[in-house]
Design a protein around this motif. Structure first.
Motif: not given
Length: 250
Positions: A193-219
């Motif tokens: 899944k990481l190889e496919r590439g994932i866009h991560v947005f926090l409060d509509e701002k995209e972050y490119f150096d995310v080490e981990e995320y959790c969508e349901s918990e909001g962090w």
């Protein structure tokens, strides 16, 4: 139970003129392109693309209503009027029109050649199945991934769209996991899944150096400068907010 002789008399009428025969002790299966004895032993002449029976094939053969549709699909496949070259041309045209996306689940089928997803090989599928009087024409075909084509079988599009399989398929190929980590030692790590590439947005701002995320918990967790742990992983800080993730190829 329906009499075998009458069943295969009807089947024989469908394959008449193809050079193949059907008798009361054989079962026709689509995608196998061959006749199978009731004890699952291959017999008779093979068509190109024949393969051994799978466990799924054997399970389906034990369901009378499904087995009947499989037999009819096999018969229609043997008498298809289109040639392989026509099918390849249709598939190429459909891939351009559909932007390489599966007609049913929407997955990008180019990932099949890149080895990123299983079951994404592009195939030609009859919208209205041949076993249900669908025509073998370009207008009645679409480009579908191998997984959807196999699961759809003799179903009509509206019937297939309501199946649990398609709902699970869309969740798998179109939606990134709820939680994902870039740390190989984490149980939330998934290299494919990481190889496919994932866009991560926090409060509509995209972050490119995310080490981990959790969508349901909001962090999300981001590197804290150049500091490293004893294992060599970045020291992280946590930011909270509304997290939205999506694959780069969608």
């Amino acid at each position: 139970m329906e009499d075998y002789a009458s069943r295969y008399a009807a089947l024989l009428s469908l394959v008449e003129g193809t050079g193949y025969h059907a008798t009361s002790d054989h079962v026709a299966l689509p995608r196998d392109c061959r006749f199978i004895k009731k004890n699952n032993t291959p017999t008779g002449p093979d068509l190109p693309g024949a393969r051994p029976l799978t466990v799924l094939d054997r399970l389906l053969m034990n369901r009378p209503e499904r087995r009947r549709s499989l037999e009819l699909d096999a018969a229609w496949k043997m008498r298809d009027i289109s040639k392989p070259d026509d099918r390849r041309r249709w598939l190429s045209d459909h891939l351009v029109t559909q932007n390489n996306e599966c007609y049913y689940c929407g997955v990008d089928m180019r990932q099949a050649t890149e080895g990123k997803l299983i079951g994404c090989r592009p195939t030609i599928d009859h919208v209205i199945p041949r076993s249900r009087a669908g025509e073998d024409t370009k207008e009645n075909t679409v480009a579908a991934c191998e997984a959807c084509n196999g699961a759809k079988g003799s179903l009509l599009p509206e019937e297939f769209k309501s199946t649990e399989f398609l709902q699970r398929r869309k969740m798998t190929v179109l939606t990134p996991p709820d939680r994902l980590s870039a740390d190989p030692s984490s149980r939330f790590y998934d290299a494919a899944k990481l190889e496919r590439g994932i866009h991560v947005f926090l409060d509509e701002k995209e972050y490119f150096d995310v080490e981990e995320y959790c969508e349901s918990e909001g962090w999300i967790r981001l590197p804290a400068g150049k500091a490293r742990t004893r294992t060599g992983r970045p020291v992280t800080i946590t930011k909270r907010g509304k997290v939205v993730v999506r694959y780069e190829d969608i």
